[in-house]
Design an enzyme around this catalytic site. Structure first.
Site, PDB file in Angstrom:
ATOM      1  N   ARG A 180       0.659  -1.302   0.122  1.00 28.36           N
ATOM      2  CA  ARG A 180      -0.069  -0.032  -0.070  1.00 28.36           C
ATOM      3  C   ARG A 180       0.828   1.260  -0.060  1.00 28.36           C
ATOM      4  O   ARG A 180       0.305   2.186  -0.456  1.00 28.36           O
ATOM      5  CB  ARG A 180      -0.899   0.184   1.154  1.00 28.36           C
ATOM      6  N   SER A 229      -0.896  -7.521  11.000  1.00 29.36           N
ATOM      7  CA  SER A 229      -2.094  -7.682  11.929  1.00 29.36           C
ATOM      8  C   SER A 229      -2.137  -9.184  12.436  1.00 29.36           C
ATOM      9  O   SER A 229      -1.246 -10.198  11.984  1.00 29.36           O
ATOM     10  CB  SER A 229      -3.438  -7.882  11.080  1.00 29.36           C
ATOM     11  N   CYS A 284      -0.128   0.682  15.818  1.00 29.13           N
ATOM     12  CA  CYS A 284      -0.339  -0.194  16.605  1.00 29.13           C
ATOM     13  C   CYS A 284      -0.356  -0.059  18.239  1.00 29.13           C
ATOM     14  O   CYS A 284      -0.494  -0.639  19.117  1.00 29.13           O
ATOM     15  CB  CYS A 284       0.747  -1.425  16.655  1.00 29.13           C
TER      16      CYS A 284
HETATM   17  P1  NAD Z   1      -1.507  -6.797   7.344  1.00 25.95           P
HETATM   18  O1  NAD Z   1      -1.361  -8.090   8.282  1.00 25.95           O
HETATM   19  O2  NAD Z   1      -2.542  -6.598   6.321  1.00 25.95           O
HETATM   20  O3  NAD Z   1      -0.158  -6.731   6.413  1.00 25.95           O
HETATM   21  C1  NAD Z   1       1.160  -6.707   6.928  1.00 25.95           C
HETATM   22  C2  NAD Z   1       2.012  -7.165   5.953  1.00 25.95           C
HETATM   23  O4  NAD Z   1       1.748  -8.749   5.499  1.00 25.95           O
HETATM   24  C3  NAD Z   1       2.087  -6.823   4.539  1.00 25.95           C
HETATM   25  O5  NAD Z   1       3.543  -6.403   4.149  1.00 25.95           O
HETATM   26  C4  NAD Z   1       1.185  -7.437   3.662  1.00 25.95           C
HETATM   27  O6  NAD Z   1       1.860  -7.428   2.196  1.00 25.95           O
HETATM   28  C5  NAD Z   1       1.239  -8.939   4.330  1.00 25.95           C
HETATM   29  N1  NAD Z   1      -0.003  -9.572   4.087  1.00 25.95           N
HETATM   30  C6  NAD Z   1      -0.919  -9.181   3.865  1.00 25.95           C
HETATM   31  N2  NAD Z   1      -2.113 -10.178   3.856  1.00 25.95           N
HETATM   32  C7  NAD Z   1      -1.155 -11.345   3.761  1.00 25.95           C
HETATM   33  C8  NAD Z   1      -1.690 -12.738   3.669  1.00 25.95           C
HETATM   34  N3  NAD Z   1      -2.741 -13.156   3.650  1.00 25.95           N
HETATM   35  N4  NAD Z   1      -0.509 -13.511   3.642  1.00 25.95           N
HETATM   36  C9  NAD Z   1       0.591 -13.220   3.774  1.00 25.95           C
HETATM   37  N5  NAD Z   1       1.100 -11.846   3.914  1.00 25.95           N
HETATM   38  C10 NAD Z   1       0.064 -10.851   3.662  1.00 25.95           C
HETATM   39  O7  NAD Z   1      -1.195  -5.444   8.212  1.00 25.95           O
HETATM   40  P2  NAD Z   1      -1.458  -3.925   7.705  1.00 25.95           P
HETATM   41  O8  NAD Z   1      -2.812  -3.737   7.563  1.00 25.95           O
HETATM   42  O9  NAD Z   1      -0.294  -3.611   6.683  1.00 25.95           O
HETATM   43  O10 NAD Z   1      -0.684  -3.279   8.986  1.00 25.95           O
HETATM   44  C11 NAD Z   1      -1.791  -3.093  10.118  1.00 25.95           C
HETATM   45  C12 NAD Z   1      -1.647  -3.949  11.239  1.00 25.95           C
HETATM   46  O11 NAD Z   1      -0.392  -4.048  11.642  1.00 25.95           O
HETATM   47  C13 NAD Z   1      -2.570  -3.688  12.532  1.00 25.95           C
HETATM   48  O12 NAD Z   1      -2.914  -4.883  12.792  1.00 25.95           O
HETATM   49  C14 NAD Z   1      -1.366  -3.154  13.487  1.00 25.95           C
HETATM   50  O13 NAD Z   1      -1.695  -3.428  14.688  1.00 25.95           O
HETATM   51  C15 NAD Z   1      -0.232  -4.092  12.954  1.00 25.95           C
HETATM   52  N6  NAD Z   1       1.174  -3.646  13.452  1.00 25.95           N
HETATM   53  C16 NAD Z   1       1.625  -3.991  14.677  1.00 25.95           C
HETATM   54  C17 NAD Z   1       2.765  -3.700  15.280  1.00 25.95           C
HETATM   55  C18 NAD Z   1       3.295  -3.935  16.465  1.00 25.95           C
HETATM   56  O14 NAD Z   1       4.572  -3.706  16.887  1.00 25.95           O
HETATM   57  N7  NAD Z   1       2.729  -5.163  17.183  1.00 25.95           N
HETATM   58  C19 NAD Z   1       3.315  -2.321  14.482  1.00 25.95           C
HETATM   59  C20 NAD Z   1       2.629  -1.845  13.479  1.00 25.95           C
HETATM   60  C21 NAD Z   1       1.526  -2.258  12.741  1.00 25.95           C
END
Ligand code: NAD
Length: 501
Positions: A180, A229, A284
């Protein structure tokens, strides 16, 4: 119509074409218009990146600590000099306001600065004369090609939690950024090259699930750092562990802030508003639930409502904006759905951001600050991570009830307490089952020399990121037991298990 810019991979020190023609649109969230297309990797691109990383690892892992430190220091200077460029790139694709994007770059830079001290961080242990004429020492070695899979909400800082430490430890690193907001990854790649990092030590593979699966399954990758996530973090942990990789998978959050009746209320309100609505709640460590204790609720909700109404919503590149748009229209629609569900399930919509529009940016993905009061644990707005500008307010009678509520929640990333009682703060900090705790600090993000990570469904794996936890994650220990006998000395060899003499 002008052709859209293409965001490519970066392999072996240069932009790299994609093996197949899979692409995804990169939106400008403030205007609602497409601004670029990012290529999406297949297994073939991942194979090329891993092969490049392995070649580079053979040299880089043998380079001296001083040589690596020099590259880190040069990279630090370049990130600093390009901070504004990085921040603008974040704002253009993520949508967050520029001041927030600058803060993100700064927090990432602090991890680079931590990694500049890698000589000190990698110092081993030595024990003299553990047996007669025998010494022992322990030192840590890099593990190989490691990969980082990162979320959209911090396109610079979260990757920087990983690659400066991994690279300083002597590994090569493959970044798979969010599709994104993929462009900042290429600026970072350029800066690493300009800092003198050998080609292939830092590669970028753009993509979606197909790229992630290829990284998780690849036998040439030693470790996976994931942030995103919870459902994906769980799958990443299971799948990468199945091929015996090290995995740290940081997941989602539902961060509660407890407000006790003895809190300085104006102070708490200012901080809750900033922590709930900063970056449109797409952090997060955002506060998404406020627990008002012992009758403080009505006054608190009233004050939060008054303050929320003053927040300037607008495009991230307008200096007057305090809160920008949501990253995509799909994310915006999901947030609106959850607010609707809250209202239908009995929450009171004390401040309603659903109808928010911004003049001149009518197609932007905006949601205004929203406060849901009278929220209860079974409601969807409490159960789901909303990841938007929505504060849920709940009311309980005692601190014990607040702690119990937080401890029953599946997530355990961050939490905060507002109080003037040291005793209450101490008890809260000790009893709450959450990885990062703030006392009168609403977003308790640890500094780079501490480590960052949650508990429960907010982290799968045992290592937090950066700090000494990062150094341990990206290295493995070796213990050497040595003696240097004189040629004429009796061997002293025996058939029983060796014990110290
Ligand atoms: P996301 O889980 O949708 O994506 C994260 C990564 O995984 C991206 O690189 C994406 O391309 C990849 N991805 C997405 N769907 C996938 C799938 N089905 N299989 C494999 N890989 C996949 O998260 P997001 O929407 O980009 O970010 C927001 C989320 O991240 C929120 O839940 C937030 O709380 C979390 N977050 C956590 C922290 C922490 O430190 N715990 C920090 C920042 C963000």
């Amino acid at each position: 119509m002008d052709e859209l810019r293409t965001v490519t991979h970066w392999i072996d020190g240069a932009p790299a074409r994609a093996a197949a023609d899979r692409r995804s649109v990169v939106w400008n969230p403030a205007t609602g218009r497409a601004q670029a297309e990012v290529v999406l990797a297949t297994g073939e691109d991942v194979n090329l990146a891993v092969a490049s990383g392995r070649r580079a690892f053979a040299q880089w892992s043998m380079s001296s600590v001083s040589a690596r430190q020099r590259v880190l220091f040069a990279f630090r200077e370049l990130v600093n000099a390009n901070a504004e460029r990085l921040a603008k790139c974040i704002t253009a694709e993520h949508g967050k306001v520029l001041s927030d994007a600058r803060g993100e770059v700064q927090r990432g830079l602090e991890v680079v600065e931590f990694a500049c001290g890698i000589g000190q961080l990698l110092k081993g242990e030595y024990s003299d004369q553990v047996s007669s004429e025998v010494d022992s020492y322990t030192f840590r070695q890099p593990i190989g090609v490691v990969a980082g899979i990162t979320p959209f909400n911090f396109p610079v800082m979260v990757p920087m939690w990983m690659h400066p430490v991994a690279i300083a430890c002597g590994n090569s690193f493959i970044l798979k950024p969010s599709e994104r907001d993929p462009s900042p990854s290429l600026i970072l790649a350029e800066l690493w090259r300009d800092a003198g990092l050998p080609d292939g030590v830092f590669n970028v593979v753009q993509g979606d699930r197909e790229a992630v699966d290829a990284l998780l399954d690849h036998p040439g990758i030693a470790a996976i750092s994931f942030v995103g996530s919870t459902p994906i973090a769980r799958v990443v942990h299971e799948r990468a562990s199945a091929t015996h990789k090290r995995v740290q998978a940081l997941g989602g959050a539902k961060n509660h802030a407890v407000v006790l009746p003895d809190a300085e209320l104006d102070f708490a309100v200012e901080h809750l508003i900033a922590a709930g609505f900063g970056s449109a709640g797409e952090r997060c460590m955002a506060i998404s639930v406020v627990i008002a204790v012992g009758g403080v609720g009505p006054d608190l909700i009233e004050r939060l409502g008054v303050r929320a109404a003053t927040i300037q919503v607008g495009p991230g590149d307008d200096a007057a904006s305090e809160m920008g748009p949501i990253v995509t229209e799909a994310a915006r629609q999901r947030i609106l759905e959850i607010i609707d569900a809250g209202s239908e399930e009995g929450a009171r919509v004390a401040v309603d951001g659903r109808g928010c529009t911004v003049e001149g940016h009518e197609d932007g993905f905006f949601v205004g600050p929203t406060i849901l009061a009278e929220v209860t644990p079974e409601m969807r707005c409490y159960r789901d991570e909303i990841f938007g500008p929505v504060l849920c307010v709940m009311e309980v009678a005692t601190l014990d009830a607040a702690i119990a509520l937080i401890n029953e929640n599946a997530y355990g990333n961050g939490t905060a307490i507002f109080t003037s009682s040291g005793d209450a703060a101490r008890r809260f900090s000790r009893e709450v089952e959450v990885g990062m705790v703030g006392v009168n600090v609403p977003i308790p993000v640890p500094m780079a020399y501490h480590s960052f990570g949650g508990w429960k469904d907010s982290l799968f794996g045992e290592h937090h990121v950066h700090g000494m936890e990062g150094v341990s994650f990206y290295t493995r220990a070796k213990v050497v037991t040595q003696r240097w006998p004189e040629a004429s000395a009796p061997s002293g060899a025996s058939y029983h298990f060796p014990t110290a003499r």
